[in-house]
Design a protein around this motif. Sequence first.
Motif, PDB file in Angstrom:
ATOM      1  N   GLY A 164      40.671   8.665  25.705  1.00 47.43           N
ATOM      2  CA  GLY A 164      39.402   8.769  26.391  1.00 47.43           C
ATOM      3  C   GLY A 164      39.299  10.058  27.194  1.00 47.43           C
ATOM      4  N   CYS A 165      38.140  10.711  27.163  1.00 45.00           N
ATOM      5  CA  CYS A 165      37.937  11.955  27.898  1.00 45.00           C
ATOM      6  C   CYS A 165      36.568  11.935  28.574  1.00 45.00           C
ATOM      7  CB  CYS A 165      38.003  13.167  26.956  1.00 45.00           C
ATOM      8  SG  CYS A 165      39.574  13.400  26.136  1.00 45.00           S
ATOM      9  N   VAL A 166      36.465  12.684  29.626  1.00 43.02           N
ATOM     10  CA  VAL A 166      35.175  12.906  30.283  1.00 43.02           C
ATOM     11  C   VAL A 166      34.956  14.401  30.427  1.00 43.02           C
ATOM     12  CG1 VAL A 166      35.155  10.715  31.540  1.00 43.02           C
ATOM     13  CG2 VAL A 166      36.241  12.722  32.574  1.00 43.02           C
ATOM     14  N   ARG A 167      33.679  14.767  30.687  1.00 37.92           N
ATOM     15  CA  ARG A 167      33.318  16.165  30.897  1.00 37.92           C
ATOM     16  C   ARG A 167      33.093  16.405  32.389  1.00 37.92           C
ATOM     17  NH1 ARG A 167      33.758  19.102  26.000  1.00 37.92           N
ATOM     18  NH2 ARG A 167      33.306  17.628  24.296  1.00 37.92           N
ATOM     19  N   PRO A 168      33.148  17.653  32.823  1.00 34.40           N
ATOM     20  CA  PRO A 168      32.928  17.946  34.247  1.00 34.40           C
ATOM     21  C   PRO A 168      31.593  17.440  34.773  1.00 34.40           C
ATOM     22  CG  PRO A 168      33.916  19.838  33.158  1.00 34.40           C
ATOM     23  CD  PRO A 168      33.588  18.853  32.084  1.00 34.40           C
ATOM     24  N   ASP A 169      30.557  17.404  33.913  1.00 34.96           N
ATOM     25  CA  ASP A 169      29.234  16.974  34.366  1.00 34.96           C
ATOM     26  C   ASP A 169      29.029  15.469  34.316  1.00 34.96           C
ATOM     27  OD1 ASP A 169      28.493  19.582  34.896  1.00 34.96           O
ATOM     28  OD2 ASP A 169      27.589  19.903  32.922  1.00 34.96           O
ATOM     29  N   ASP A 170      30.014  14.736  33.825  1.00 33.29           N
ATOM     30  CA  ASP A 170      29.908  13.276  33.830  1.00 33.29           C
ATOM     31  C   ASP A 170      30.056  12.744  35.253  1.00 33.29           C
ATOM     32  OD1 ASP A 170      29.555  13.028  31.096  1.00 33.29           O
ATOM     33  OD2 ASP A 170      31.711  12.859  30.685  1.00 33.29           O
ATOM     34  N   THR A 171      29.445  11.586  35.514  1.00 26.03           N
ATOM     35  CA  THR A 171      29.564  10.975  36.837  1.00 26.03           C
ATOM     36  C   THR A 171      30.885  10.223  36.946  1.00 26.03           C
ATOM     37  OG1 THR A 171      28.517   8.898  36.160  1.00 26.03           O
ATOM     38  CG2 THR A 171      27.061  10.672  36.933  1.00 26.03           C
ATOM     39  N   LEU A 172      31.297   9.981  38.187  1.00 29.11           N
ATOM     40  CA  LEU A 172      32.507   9.192  38.400  1.00 29.11           C
ATOM     41  C   LEU A 172      32.309   7.760  37.930  1.00 29.11           C
ATOM     42  CD1 LEU A 172      33.601  10.493  41.924  1.00 29.11           C
ATOM     43  CD2 LEU A 172      34.655  11.012  39.719  1.00 29.11           C
ATOM     44  N   GLU A 173      31.084   7.274  37.987  1.00 29.38           N
ATOM     45  CA  GLU A 173      30.806   5.931  37.478  1.00 29.38           C
ATOM     46  C   GLU A 173      31.083   5.864  35.978  1.00 29.38           C
ATOM     47  OE1 GLU A 173      27.137   2.651  37.492  1.00 29.38           O
ATOM     48  OE2 GLU A 173      26.740   4.766  37.954  1.00 29.38           O
ATOM     49  N   ALA A 174      30.690   6.923  35.252  1.00 28.59           N
ATOM     50  CA  ALA A 174      30.962   6.973  33.808  1.00 28.59           C
ATOM     51  C   ALA A 174      32.463   7.077  33.544  1.00 28.59           C
ATOM     52  CB  ALA A 174      30.222   8.156  33.181  1.00 28.59           C
ATOM     53  N   ALA A 175      33.146   7.840  34.413  1.00 24.67           N
ATOM     54  CA  ALA A 175      34.597   7.974  34.258  1.00 24.67           C
ATOM     55  C   ALA A 175      35.287   6.634  34.440  1.00 24.67           C
ATOM     56  CB  ALA A 175      35.134   8.993  35.256  1.00 24.67           C
ATOM     57  N   LEU A 176      34.847   5.843  35.439  1.00 29.78           N
ATOM     58  CA  LEU A 176      35.443   4.531  35.673  1.00 29.78           C
ATOM     59  C   LEU A 176      35.218   3.615  34.473  1.00 29.78           C
ATOM     60  CD1 LEU A 176      36.906   2.590  37.566  1.00 29.78           C
ATOM     61  CD2 LEU A 176      34.671   1.982  38.547  1.00 29.78           C
ATOM     62  N   ALA A 177      34.040   3.699  33.877  1.00 30.14           N
ATOM     63  CA  ALA A 177      33.755   2.880  32.704  1.00 30.14           C
ATOM     64  C   ALA A 177      34.673   3.262  31.546  1.00 30.14           C
ATOM     65  CB  ALA A 177      32.286   3.038  32.301  1.00 30.14           C
ATOM     66  N   ARG A 178      34.924   4.569  31.392  1.00 30.62           N
ATOM     67  CA  ARG A 178      35.806   5.014  30.318  1.00 30.62           C
ATOM     68  C   ARG A 178      37.249   4.555  30.569  1.00 30.62           C
ATOM     69  NH1 ARG A 178      35.333   5.889  25.779  1.00 30.62           N
ATOM     70  NH2 ARG A 178      36.261   7.931  25.408  1.00 30.62           N
ATOM     71  N   ILE A 179      37.674   4.607  31.830  1.00 30.99           N
ATOM     72  CA  ILE A 179      39.012   4.123  32.158  1.00 30.99           C
ATOM     73  C   ILE A 179      39.133   2.640  31.832  1.00 30.99           C
ATOM     74  CG2 ILE A 179      40.641   3.702  34.038  1.00 30.99           C
ATOM     75  CD1 ILE A 179      39.551   6.238  35.389  1.00 30.99           C
ATOM     76  N   ASP A 180      38.096   1.862  32.191  1.00 34.23           N
ATOM     77  CA  ASP A 180      38.108   0.422  31.910  1.00 34.23           C
ATOM     78  C   ASP A 180      38.106   0.147  30.411  1.00 34.23           C
ATOM     79  OD1 ASP A 180      38.187  -0.270  34.562  1.00 34.23           O
ATOM     80  OD2 ASP A 180      36.008  -0.474  34.765  1.00 34.23           O
ATOM     81  N   ASP A 181      37.461   1.040  29.626  1.00 30.52           N
ATOM     82  CA  ASP A 181      37.449   0.861  28.176  1.00 30.52           C
ATOM     83  C   ASP A 181      38.871   0.848  27.612  1.00 30.52           C
ATOM     84  OD1 ASP A 181      34.720   0.720  28.033  1.00 30.52           O
ATOM     85  OD2 ASP A 181      34.431   2.833  27.504  1.00 30.52           O
ATOM     86  N   PHE A 182      39.734   1.682  28.211  1.00 33.56           N
ATOM     87  CA  PHE A 182      41.109   1.768  27.718  1.00 33.56           C
ATOM     88  C   PHE A 182      42.020   0.753  28.381  1.00 33.56           C
ATOM     89  CE2 PHE A 182      39.414   5.585  26.006  1.00 33.56           C
ATOM     90  CZ  PHE A 182      40.161   5.847  24.872  1.00 33.56           C
ATOM     91  N   GLY A 183      41.644   0.266  29.537  1.00 31.07           N
ATOM     92  CA  GLY A 183      42.330  -0.868  30.138  1.00 31.07           C
ATOM     93  C   GLY A 183      43.662  -0.566  30.760  1.00 31.07           C
ATOM     94  N   TYR A 184      44.560   0.100  30.028  1.00 34.98           N
ATOM     95  CA  TYR A 184      45.933   0.266  30.496  1.00 34.98           C
ATOM     96  C   TYR A 184      46.140   1.536  31.291  1.00 34.98           C
ATOM     97  CZ  TYR A 184      46.007   3.187  26.309  1.00 34.98           C
ATOM     98  OH  TYR A 184      45.719   4.117  25.358  1.00 34.98           O
ATOM     99  N   GLN A 185      45.150   2.426  31.324  1.00 34.52           N
ATOM    100  CA  GLN A 185      45.339   3.693  32.004  1.00 34.52           C
ATOM    101  C   GLN A 185      44.845   3.625  33.447  1.00 34.52           C
ATOM    102  OE1 GLN A 185      44.871   6.680  28.160  1.00 34.52           O
ATOM    103  NE2 GLN A 185      43.543   6.942  29.892  1.00 34.52           N
ATOM    104  N   SER A 186      45.490   4.400  34.302  1.00 36.10           N
ATOM    105  CA  SER A 186      45.055   4.480  35.694  1.00 36.10           C
ATOM    106  C   SER A 186      44.301   5.771  35.961  1.00 36.10           C
ATOM    107  CB  SER A 186      46.272   4.394  36.628  1.00 36.10           C
ATOM    108  OG  SER A 186      47.163   5.460  36.360  1.00 36.10           O
ATOM    109  N   SER A 187      44.055   6.552  34.905  1.00 34.40           N
ATOM    110  CA  SER A 187      43.311   7.799  35.036  1.00 34.40           C
ATOM    111  C   SER A 187      42.765   8.182  33.676  1.00 34.40           C
ATOM    112  CB  SER A 187      44.210   8.912  35.589  1.00 34.40           C
ATOM    113  OG  SER A 187      45.324   9.116  34.739  1.00 34.40           O
TER     114      SER A 187
END
Length: 391
Positions: free
Chosen positions: A263-286
């Motif tokens: 999973g990756c995010v871009r600099p212009d993505d929101t932190l809310e979107a980043a949290l959703a991406r982290i939750d998508d992977f489940g096992y990662q803390s970042s």
Amino acid sequence: MIQLDSLTKVFDTPKGAVVAADHIDMEVPAGEICVLLGPSGCGKTTTLKMINRIIRPTSGKVYINGEDTTGMDTQDLRRGIGYVIQQIGLFPNMTIEENITVVPRLLGWDKARYKERAREMMAMIAMEPDAFLKRYPNELSGGQQQRIGVARALAADPPVMLMDEPFGAIDPINRAVIQDEFLKMQQELKKTIMFVSHDIDEAIKMGDRIAIFREGKLVQSSTPDDLLAAPRNAFVESFLGEDRALKRLNLVKVRDVVSDDIGCVRPDDTLEAALARIDDFGYQSSILMVNDRRQPVGIITRSVARTTKGYCRDHFLGIPASVNLDDDLRKVASLMFAHDTTWLPCVDDDGRVCGQITQRSMTRHLGSRYRALEGDVSPNATALTDTTPKE
């Protein structure tokens, strides 16, 4: 390329006959390096020296490229085999150029040809020809002399090389450098090599296969991975050491374990979107933040994404480390331990993210080999999905 058929050497001593090599049967395919390994006095050097007849066999045969060498002229045999020893053995009264070109000159090469060959060999071992060819051995460091010894063995382009602890007298740093350079040369030259060593780590690094000797007998001959995963008996197991599973980390490249599911995010993505991406992977803390060229530029942690508002570009941390597809798992494990992380991004030669590697995927990959030996899974079974708990 090299076949030993019941090769045996018995030495007569005042105390009676001593069997130094006892009916050795083995083959080394063309283009491979076979490392002879074992405790002192086990017969590995005797076996090596019987191939070029420095020690004459008591019985048995040596075949090179299918030809029985028994009836060959000894000098002709030796001129077709490169030989490198731990003591290097350069002629002190000869220049480096003269040392390198000894065999080509004996073979009758013309002057222009062997001089050009000397320059080619210097370039191959990463030493400047104009700076070194006219020097004498005592003007070079031990590591430089060792390189010249390798160059001399390769000068006449022999199909077979014998190497008796060629890097044993070099300090650890230069030793690793010379080993790496030699392996790069071997990728291009594809010589058939028998290589004596006392060093297990060197054998694992250098060998396409490893032959373990004990008291004049060949105990086991296997690929490094097979040897470490399935030692034949208690002697081999104890000789390899209790950390033999960790030694296998040297044998596996990142590309063998990498997962492109990252999973990756871009600099212009929101932190809310980043949290959703982290939750998508489940096992990662970042999660990894990449730029427009898909190069890693930072990470967004779960704790920051969960408690902070804003954009990723304003709240990222530096990347602890990244690994290349051609790195081995030993390097990966070292970086993970050093940076207290369970995953690392993987990048290609252009620095672009191409996947990730996790501690769990490494464990599963190494463990699959042991399970295969027990008949549970194929050695090539895909690693299971990472199930490391959430933070």
